[in-house]
Design a protein around this motif. Structure first.
Motif, short mmCIF file in Angstrom:
data_model
loop_
_atom_site.label_atom_id
_atom_site.label_comp_id
_atom_site.label_asym_id
_atom_site.label_seq_id
_atom_site.Cartn_x
_atom_site.Cartn_y
_atom_site.Cartn_z
N ILE A 137 0.84 -1.20 0.00
CA ILE A 137 0.00 0.00 0.00
C ILE A 137 0.88 1.25 0.00
N ALA B 31 -8.13 2.18 2.42
CA ALA B 31 -6.86 1.98 1.72
C ALA B 31 -7.09 1.71 0.24
N THR B 32 -8.09 0.91 -0.07
CA THR B 32 -8.36 0.58 -1.47
C THR B 32 -8.75 1.82 -2.26
N ILE B 35 -5.68 3.97 -2.82
CA ILE B 35 -4.81 3.39 -3.83
C ILE B 35 -5.39 3.60 -5.22
#
Lengths: 340, 290
Positions: A137, B31-32, B35
């Motif tokens: 990440i 987080a996804t 990103i």
């Protein structure tokens, strides 16, 4: 010719400065033997000398040359001869295009701090936890920072065209109402620029914040957990205060970067559209009115103005905000806070 | 009272918090999204290189269908790309080496020597943050011309070293200062001079910081645009950012080729960065724990 003679002079200045600072250290030196003092002086000279020579020669000296050229009407060929005093500066401050550029820079400085700061701290809090795939990440979030401005400009420029990928995608997901002219609409362009800037530079802010967070001793978190503090209490009472120095340094770098913004605007908005789109910066103004128009004297005067504005802001910031950090408190601070 | 109970307690609590059902999935969700935002434009560039121009015109935000590799093979077989790639490697390599070496020596003096003028020296470098290359570009160009280094990679390497010094020094100084005094005293007792201390203790202990600043300098040079624009005039000497610009204007109607060239030119920096990512974060943290 002028420059070739001036450079060696400047070099010697750089070294005398190092030597001078060593000499002034003499009375304060604790060691009694003169031999050690000489040795120390020599070490300081040998270690710091090369960096100072390079720095003064290629960074400081050209800025003084810019100040010199700024008093001339000069087309860049041969030595400048047409001395016009402060006429260039009068022209700069009566040019609405420059004043508009200053306003854009001010907006970018403030918006960058308000947008990137909280978002970066949030990212860093998230990534500082022990979750699976954390390092992947991190790498992915830093991707935009690693990419060249030219590439960012080229890519975003293509995506944001009227018939580009962004408008097409908005149409596909049923948000036709949001389709707009991202780059040339003067009401929107500066926000578009802010999005691109935030996207590009958030990674660096996150790196700094993460580094700051990892410098906070684990014992503090353990103690807080023992005391039964909640996740948010811990962040508010331990992480944020101890992150202070990091946040202040990041804000400093961000402000200076915003004042110097050039590449992205120049590449996406070209040298001419940035005015009408309302995204011109002091630096794009300088290149347009100076280099592209062939008025090197005027361009250098603009450079001096940009430099002075940055200098005043940076000195004020260092004096009032950064002072406690640069005095070596960076490493002592956690210790002090534990005492509470 | 023992350390065992001290550490066992918080881990137990932490584990208890982690098992809260909504806790972890929400972290992953955020987080996804982050990103996706960060990576989507990059994917647009990379995937766009696998499309044909008609695909890009008809469906600007679509995926490659079918996948076209000619754009990439054309770039990879062109000598221009490899020449400019080599130039970028050369410039970035020597910029990094020079900048880190000089900055480490200067930072050591600022961090570990007691002398009046030390703060002035630090302020001098800190002031460098206020000297953008844009402000100095015209006189810098004249300076480089006087040194006979126009259209020469050294003409961008030397100024880049100088302009990278402030950031490097500012990151390295707190880092070197964080090396405990006790280590220096111990080294002194063992008969090491200050310079001996520098080579035997500071260099190895500061490796994470050195790598961090080295990568920042490398990426800065790899991406730098304005200085090469002024100094390099011959496409044989171009670094990749100039190459991208030149390619984009020569092939302005060939969007797919531009995207392929663009994505190939960013891959080395990305690769380099992802290899050392852990070092960057670790490096900024300081040497105390190392």
């Amino acid at each position: 010719m002028n420059e070739s003679t001036a450079l060696p002079v400047d070099r010697s200045e750089g070294t005398t400065q190092a030597r001078g600072s060593a000499t002034t250290a003499l009375p304060r030196a604790a060691r009694p033997r003169r031999k050690t003092d000489w040795r120390k002086r020599l070490e300081i000279l040998v270690l710091a000398g090369p960096a100072i020579v390079m720095f003064v020669g290629f960074v400081i000296f050209p800025v003084f040359m810019a100040a010199y050229y700024g008093f001339f009407r000069w087309k860049g060929f041969g030595p400048p001869t047409d001395f016009i005093g402060i006429q260039n500066y009068i022209t700069i401050f009566s040019d609405e295009k420059f004043l508009a550029a200053v306003q854009h820079n001010a907006f970018i400085v403030i918006a960058s701090l308000l947008i990137q700061g909280p978002v970066a701290i949030g990212f860093a809090l998230l990534l500082n936890q022990k979750i699976k795939g954390r390092s992947l990440i991190r790498v992915l979030i830093f991707v935009p920072y690693v990419i060249a401005e030219v590439i960012v400009g080229t890519g975003w420029g293509l995506m944001l065209q009227s018939a580009g990928a962004v408008n097409d995608f908005l149409g596909k997901i049923g948000l036709d109402a949001l389709q707009t002219d991202w780059i040339s609409d003067p009401n929107i362009a500066i926000w578009t620029l802010m999005v691109i800037i935030s996207w590009k530079y958030i990674g660096f802010a996150v790196i700094l914040m993460l580094a700051g967070m990892q410098g906070i001793p684990d014992e503090l978190y353990e103690a807080a957990a023992v005391d039964g503090a909640s996740f948010w209490q811990i962040q508010k009472s331990i992480t944020l205060p101890l992150l202070g120095p990091t946040i202040r340094i990041w804000a400093f770098l961000s402000i200076i970067g915003s004042l110097q913004l050039f590449d992205l605007v120049y590449i996406i908005w070209g040298q001419y559209i940035s005015d009408t789109a309302g995204t011109s910066t002091m630096a794009t103004y300088m290149v347009r009115e100076g280099r592209l128009a062939g008025n090197y004297g005027y361009g250098n005067a603009v450079a001096v103005v940009i430099f002075l504005i940055s200098l005043v802001i940076a000195l004020a910031y260092q004096r009032f905000v950064l002072r406690r950090d640069t005095e070596g408190a960076l490493t002592e601070k956690p210790g002090k806070e534990t005492g509470r | 009272m023992s350390t065992a109970t001290m550490t066992a307690e918080p881990t137990a609590r932490r584990r208890a918090r982690e098992t809260v059902p909504w806790g972890r999935p929400s972290v992953y969700l955020v987080a996804t999204v982050l990103i996706a935002i960060c990576v989507a434009p990059v994917m647009y560039i990379i995937l766009g290189g696998f499309r044909s121009n008609s695909q890009i015109t008809v469906d600007p935000s679509g995926l490659p269908n079918p996948w076209v590799v000619e754009n990439y093979t054309n770039v990879l077989t062109s000598p221009t790309f490899w020449t400019q790639f080599g130039n970028s490697v050369f410039a970035a390599g020597f910029t990094t080496l020079g900048c880190v070496t000089l900055a480490l020596m200067a930072s050591f003096v600022i961090a570990r020597y007691e002398f009046r003028g030390r703060n002035a020296m630090f302020s001098l470098f800190a002031a460098g943050l206020m000297f953008p290359i844009t402000v100095a570009i015209t006189p810098l160009y004249i300076l480089v011309r006087t040194l006979g280094l126009t259209n020469n990679l050294w003409g961008i390497i030397l100024p880049q070293i100088a302009f990278a010094l402030p950031t490097t020094v500012i990151i390295l100084v707190p880092f070197l200062r964080a090396i405990p005094k006790e280590l220096e005293e111990a080294a002194a007792i063992d008969g090491a001079s200050r310079l001996g201390f520098f080579f035997r203790m500071v260099l190895p202990l500061s490796m994470p910081g050195v790598i961090t600043t080295g990568i920042l300098a490398f990426i800065g040079s790899w991406n730098s645009y304005m200085l090469p624009l002024f100094i390099l005039s011959d496409s044989e000497k171009y670094t990749l950012p100039l190459g991208v610009q030149a390619f984009a204007s020569q092939h302005s109607v060939d969007t797919a080729a531009v995207l392929a060239f663009t994505s190939l030119s960013m891959i080395p920096a990305l690769l380099f960065f992802s290899l050392f990512e852990r070092r960057i974060v670790g490096g900024l943290t300081g040497a105390v724990k190392g």
